[in-house]
Design a protein around this motif. Sequence first.
Motif, mmCIF file in Angstrom:
data_model
loop_
_atom_site.group_PDB
_atom_site.id
_atom_site.type_symbol
_atom_site.label_atom_id
_atom_site.label_comp_id
_atom_site.label_asym_id
_atom_site.label_seq_id
_atom_site.Cartn_x
_atom_site.Cartn_y
_atom_site.Cartn_z
ATOM 1 N N MET A 1 -2.212 31.999 -17.468
ATOM 2 C CA MET A 1 -3.509 31.912 -16.790
ATOM 3 C C MET A 1 -3.169 31.409 -15.091
ATOM 4 N N ASN A 2 -3.726 31.859 -14.256
ATOM 5 C CA ASN A 2 -3.458 31.626 -12.913
ATOM 6 C C ASN A 2 -4.308 30.039 -12.815
ATOM 7 N N GLU A 3 -3.856 29.093 -12.276
ATOM 8 C CA GLU A 3 -4.335 27.691 -12.024
ATOM 9 C C GLU A 3 -5.094 27.787 -10.868
ATOM 10 N N LYS A 4 -4.829 28.598 -9.843
ATOM 11 C CA LYS A 4 -5.719 28.785 -8.767
ATOM 12 C C LYS A 4 -6.996 29.218 -8.997
ATOM 13 N N PRO A 5 -8.152 28.250 -8.363
ATOM 14 C CA PRO A 5 -9.431 28.786 -8.720
ATOM 15 C C PRO A 5 -9.782 30.041 -7.804
ATOM 16 N N PHE A 6 -10.842 30.613 -8.190
ATOM 17 C CA PHE A 6 -11.644 31.518 -7.429
ATOM 18 C C PHE A 6 -12.523 30.861 -6.401
ATOM 19 N N VAL A 7 -12.540 31.424 -5.344
ATOM 20 C CA VAL A 7 -13.622 30.688 -4.215
ATOM 21 C C VAL A 7 -14.595 31.928 -3.885
ATOM 22 N N VAL A 8 -15.875 31.414 -4.135
ATOM 23 C CA VAL A 8 -16.847 32.646 -3.728
ATOM 24 C C VAL A 8 -17.635 32.221 -2.700
ATOM 25 N N ILE A 9 -17.711 32.615 -1.484
ATOM 26 C CA ILE A 9 -18.420 32.322 -0.310
ATOM 27 C C ILE A 9 -19.729 33.143 -0.476
ATOM 28 N N MET A 10 -20.727 32.448 -0.187
ATOM 29 C CA MET A 10 -22.111 33.324 -0.238
ATOM 30 C C MET A 10 -22.564 33.323 1.309
ATOM 31 N N ALA A 11 -22.735 34.501 1.729
ATOM 32 C CA ALA A 11 -22.858 34.939 3.247
ATOM 33 C C ALA A 11 -23.805 36.017 3.362
ATOM 34 N N GLY A 12 -24.831 36.040 2.570
ATOM 35 C CA GLY A 12 -25.766 37.082 2.749
ATOM 36 C C GLY A 12 -27.183 36.626 3.358
ATOM 37 N N GLY A 13 -27.218 35.645 3.839
ATOM 38 C CA GLY A 13 -28.530 35.165 4.458
ATOM 39 C C GLY A 13 -28.750 35.644 5.920
ATOM 40 N N ILE A 14 -29.993 35.523 6.226
ATOM 41 C CA ILE A 14 -30.272 36.240 7.705
ATOM 42 C C ILE A 14 -30.275 35.399 8.858
ATOM 43 N N GLY A 15 -30.353 33.749 8.448
ATOM 44 C CA GLY A 15 -30.258 32.793 9.413
ATOM 45 C C GLY A 15 -31.604 32.889 10.372
ATOM 46 N N SER A 16 -32.751 33.036 9.903
ATOM 47 C CA SER A 16 -33.917 33.187 10.633
ATOM 48 C C SER A 16 -34.192 31.898 11.496
ATOM 49 N N ARG A 17 -33.757 30.680 11.028
ATOM 50 C CA ARG A 17 -33.952 29.520 11.818
ATOM 51 C C ARG A 17 -33.087 29.488 12.959
ATOM 52 N N PHE A 18 -32.248 30.580 13.210
ATOM 53 C CA PHE A 18 -31.382 30.497 14.331
ATOM 54 C C PHE A 18 -31.665 31.595 15.290
ATOM 55 N N TRP A 19 -32.714 32.228 14.975
ATOM 56 C CA TRP A 19 -33.221 33.368 15.987
ATOM 57 C C TRP A 19 -33.792 32.671 17.298
ATOM 58 N N PRO A 20 -33.447 33.331 18.250
ATOM 59 C CA PRO A 20 -32.961 35.085 18.516
ATOM 60 C C PRO A 20 -31.472 35.062 18.506
ATOM 61 N N HIS A 21 -30.641 34.153 18.404
ATOM 62 C CA HIS A 21 -28.897 34.351 18.454
ATOM 63 C C HIS A 21 -28.636 34.907 17.063
ATOM 64 N N SER A 22 -29.387 34.466 15.959
ATOM 65 C CA SER A 22 -29.015 35.179 14.794
ATOM 66 C C SER A 22 -30.004 36.184 14.617
ATOM 67 N N MET A 23 -29.347 37.482 14.710
ATOM 68 C CA MET A 23 -30.420 38.516 14.340
ATOM 69 C C MET A 23 -30.195 39.411 13.135
ATOM 70 N N ASP A 24 -30.960 39.980 12.731
ATOM 71 C CA ASP A 24 -30.810 40.912 11.366
ATOM 72 C C ASP A 24 -29.606 41.660 11.602
ATOM 73 N N ALA A 25 -29.108 42.219 12.545
ATOM 74 C CA ALA A 25 -27.895 42.879 12.662
ATOM 75 C C ALA A 25 -26.562 42.162 12.439
#
Length: 357
Positions: A1-25
Motif C-alpha cells: 500500500m502506498n502510504e502517501k495520501p491522494f490530494v484532490v483539489i476542487m477547482a471548478g468554480g466560476i468565482g462570480s464574487r471576483f467579477w469582472p477579474h474572474s470571468m467565465d473564460a
Amino acid sequence: MNEKPFVVIMAGGIGSRFWPHSMDAKPKQFLDVLGTGRSLLQMTYERFASFTSPERLMVVTQAKYSHLVKTQLPEIKEENILSEPLKRDTANCIAYASYKIRNTDPDAKVIVTPADHLILNESLFKARIFDALKAAEIPNHIVTIGIKPNRPETGYGYIQFIDGSDRVVKKVKTFIEKPNRELATTFLESGDYVWNSGIFVWKNESIIRAFELHLPELAEVFEEGKAYFFTESEGEFLKKAYSLVKNISIDYGVMEKSESVYMVLGDFHWADIGSWQKLYELQTQDGQGNVVEANALLYETNNCYIKVSPEKLVVVQGLDNYLVTDTGNVLLICKLDAEHKFREFTADAKSKKEDFV
C-alpha cells in the motif's frame, strides 16, 4: 500500500464574487489575485506537494477549464485532471474523485481542498493535516479542518463541536450554514463553534461508505464507473453520470447527516479568498484605509479598494467603502461589501452581452 495520501483539489468554480477579474473564460483560481506571480491553483498545488507525489494529486474542474489546469500544472498527469462535463456541487466532484481513486488504491487516504485558500503558516498547516490524517485512520471517520473565528463572519459556514479530553480532535455536533450577524455573534461568544474551512481528510473507503449511506443514488451512479475510469470511455460515462446525479454539496449531502464527523482545529492563519471584501482585508491599507493597485489620485476617499490598469489615471473623490476596478471591457464601481449583489450584476451583464462575463 502506498502510504502517501491522494490530494484532490476542487477547482471548478466560476468565482462570480471576483467579477469582472474572474470571468467565465478564466475564473479566479487560475488568476494571480495576490500578486505573487502564481495563480491560486498553483499556490494550492505547491502547498500540498510535500504531502504526496504528483501522480497522487488530482484536480477536479469543469471540462472547459482542463486546458488551464494543464498549462498551469504541467506536472500532473492528464488522467489526474478530472473534467466534469456539467457544473455540479462539491458532493459530485468528490464522489467522482473518490470512486476513481478506488480503482487505483482502495486503501488510500485522501485530502480534499478548495483551490482558493490562503495559508500563512505553512508549518502549522502541515502539522494539522498530519493530525487529521492520523484521526482518519479510524474506519468511517470523516475529518474536517475547523478555523477558530475571530469575528462574527456571516460569509462562512460554522461547525459546532463537542469539547472532549482530546486536545486535537473534536467530535462534530452540527454543521450550520451561513448565519446572520446576530447568530454569528452568538457563535463567536459561545466558544464551541468554528468556521467550516471546506478542507476534508478521510480514508477513501470511509467517504464511499458515507456516500452509500447518505447519498445512495449518487453512489449507485458512480459505482458503475469502475469499468470506465482510466479508459477512453471515461468521458462518455461521465456525461451520463452527471446528467443523472443531483446538484448537492458535501455539507448538505454527507456532513450534516453523518454521526462520524470529527474536527481538527486549524490555527495556521487561514483565509478563504472568496470575494473582493476578503481580498481587501488581506491587503495592506494606507492611512485612509484604502488599498490602491492603480495609478490613482484620491480625494476625501476612505476604506476603498481601487484596482485598475496602470495605463489609466483614476481620479476618485468622496467615496467610502467602495470597489473601483476594471478588466477588459467592464468597469465596476460598487460597495466593497456588496458581495451578495454579484450574482445579480453578472446575470444582468450577461443579458446585455456574453463578453461581459
